[in-house]
Enzyme design. Structure first.
Site, PDB file in Angstrom:
ATOM      1  N   ASP A  43       1.228  -1.645   0.143  1.00 58.61           N
ATOM      2  CA  ASP A  43      -0.053  -0.381   0.218  1.00 58.61           C
ATOM      3  C   ASP A  43       1.023   1.281  -0.293  1.00 58.61           C
ATOM      4  OD1 ASP A  43      -2.455   1.899   0.370  1.00 58.61           O
ATOM      5  OD2 ASP A  43      -2.238   1.122   1.708  1.00 58.61           O
ATOM      6  N   HIS A  54       2.638   3.183  -8.484  1.00 57.75           N
ATOM      7  CA  HIS A  54       2.425   1.727  -8.539  1.00 57.75           C
ATOM      8  C   HIS A  54       3.193   0.504  -8.768  1.00 57.75           C
ATOM      9  CE1 HIS A  54      -2.027   2.153  -7.562  1.00 57.75           C
ATOM     10  NE2 HIS A  54      -1.835   2.600  -8.303  1.00 57.75           N
ATOM     11  N   LEU A  80      10.289 -21.751  -3.206  1.00 61.43           N
ATOM     12  CA  LEU A  80      10.019 -20.761  -2.341  1.00 61.43           C
ATOM     13  C   LEU A  80       8.062 -20.329  -3.739  1.00 61.43           C
ATOM     14  CD1 LEU A  80       9.124 -17.886  -1.024  1.00 61.43           C
ATOM     15  CD2 LEU A  80      10.555 -16.477  -2.226  1.00 61.43           C
TER      16      LEU A  80
HETATM   17  C1  IPE Z   1      -1.577   0.175  -3.397  1.00 60.34           C
HETATM   18  O1  IPE Z   1      -1.632   1.393  -3.328  1.00 60.34           O
HETATM   19  C2  IPE Z   1      -1.853  -0.379  -4.749  1.00 60.34           C
HETATM   20  C3  IPE Z   1      -3.363  -1.004  -4.616  1.00 60.34           C
HETATM   21  C4  IPE Z   1      -4.325  -0.845  -4.180  1.00 60.34           C
HETATM   22  C5  IPE Z   1      -3.172  -1.666  -5.967  1.00 60.34           C
HETATM   23  P1  IPE Z   1      -2.714   2.614  -3.635  1.00 60.34           P
HETATM   24  O2  IPE Z   1      -3.134   2.791  -4.700  1.00 60.34           O
HETATM   25  O3  IPE Z   1      -3.740   1.932  -2.421  1.00 60.34           O
HETATM   26  O4  IPE Z   1      -1.555   3.725  -2.462  1.00 60.34           O
HETATM   27  P2  IPE Z   1      -2.680   4.837  -1.929  1.00 60.34           P
HETATM   28  O5  IPE Z   1      -3.093   4.233  -0.463  1.00 60.34           O
HETATM   29  O6  IPE Z   1      -3.286   6.000  -2.394  1.00 60.34           O
HETATM   30  O7  IPE Z   1      -1.459   5.980  -1.305  1.00 60.34           O
HETATM   31 MG    MG Z   2      -4.106   2.215  -0.522  1.00 62.03          MG
END
Ligand code: IPE
Ligand code: MG
Length: 240
Positions: free
Chosen positions: A19, A36, A130
């Site tokens: 996250d 991402h 793994l």
């Molecule tokens: C996590 O990062 C990735 C996915 C859920 C695909 P986020 O996109 O949720 O990042 P924040 O929470 O907005 O910072």
């Molecule tokens: Mg998030």
């Protein structure tokens, strides 16, 4: 931080919520998709460190059943990144004797992403090291619903009586059937919530939340989580 693996109990299964990609990108004035891609880039070093520590299973939460409601451009980017990730990382996973396994519902994952997941699974299917579970279009509640439906079908077909339904049987009908439950559940980016990730399986997992955003999460941060786990006393409801 240098972790001497002999000094700590090593979790057999680590589950990780990746996250904070969006926050990482926004803080730098970049598009969320940049975050991402950066976050996904952290997975290989995590897998390698997990392998070095003799972790047996790692489960990464890549895309949830709830993530479809994000802006279409972001969903599209995540789909494309999933394919790119699998195609880039399958060859060294094969060489390392590691395996990929998708967990989650297939529908409505686009066909090209489903195909990429299947290719990665098939290419690594015979590897014994793994195991890396990729939670993609994964939601714990839908997983439990799918298990309940499968068991209900067996009861309906008189293959099973309701009294024969046990905890083990429910476990055996989850996407994670046959896989040891997570010992350590890690979340990056500080949120203190479970977000529908492996709810059945983490009944006795040790939880670890770090403020570090996924794109900044290093193998040493994984070691820190393992070290924290090593200092916990697991009681499983008993007196210890
Ligand atoms: C996590 O990062 C990735 C996915 C859920 C695909 P986020 O996109 O949720 O990042 P924040 O929470 O907005 O910072
Ligand atoms: Mg998030």
């Amino acid at each position: 931080m240098s972790l001497n693996p002999c000094d700590f109990k090593i979790p057999a299964h680590i589950a990780i919520i990746l996250d904070g990609n969006g926050r990482w990108a926004t803080a730098r004035g970049k598009d969320r998709s940049v975050g991402h891609w950066k976050g996904i880039g952290r997975i290989k070093p995590m897998i390698q460190r997990g392998g070095e520590r003799d972790v047996k299973v790692m489960t990464f939460f890549l895309f949830s059943t709830e993530n479809w409601s994000r802006p279409q451009a972001e969903v599209d980017a995540l789909m494309a990144f999933c394919i790119a990730f699998l195609d880039e990382h399958t060859p060294w996973m094969v060489e390392s004797n590691f395996s990929f396994k998708h967990i989650g519902r297939k529908h409505p994952i686009p066909k090209d992403v489903q195909d990429a997941l299947q290719r990665a699974e098939q290419a690594t299917a015979h590897n014994t090291g793994l195991r890396v579970q990729l939670a993609f279009n994964y939601g714990s509640r839908s997983e439990i619903v799918d298990a309940a439906r499968a068991i209900a079908e067996k009861v309906k077909g008189r293959l099973l009586s309701p009294q024969e339904v046990t905890e083990q049987m429910v476990s055996d009908h989850l996407y994670t059937a046959g896989i040891t439950d997570p010992d350590l559940w890690v979340r990056t980016a500080g949120e203190m919530r479970l977000s529908n990730f492996l709810l059945w399986q983490i009944s006795y997992a040790e939880l670890y939340v770090t403020q570090t955003l996924c794109p900044d999460f290093t193998p040493d941060d994984l070691d820190a989580a393992i070290a924290a786990y090593g200092q916990r006393t697991r009681k499983f409801g008993q007196v210890k």
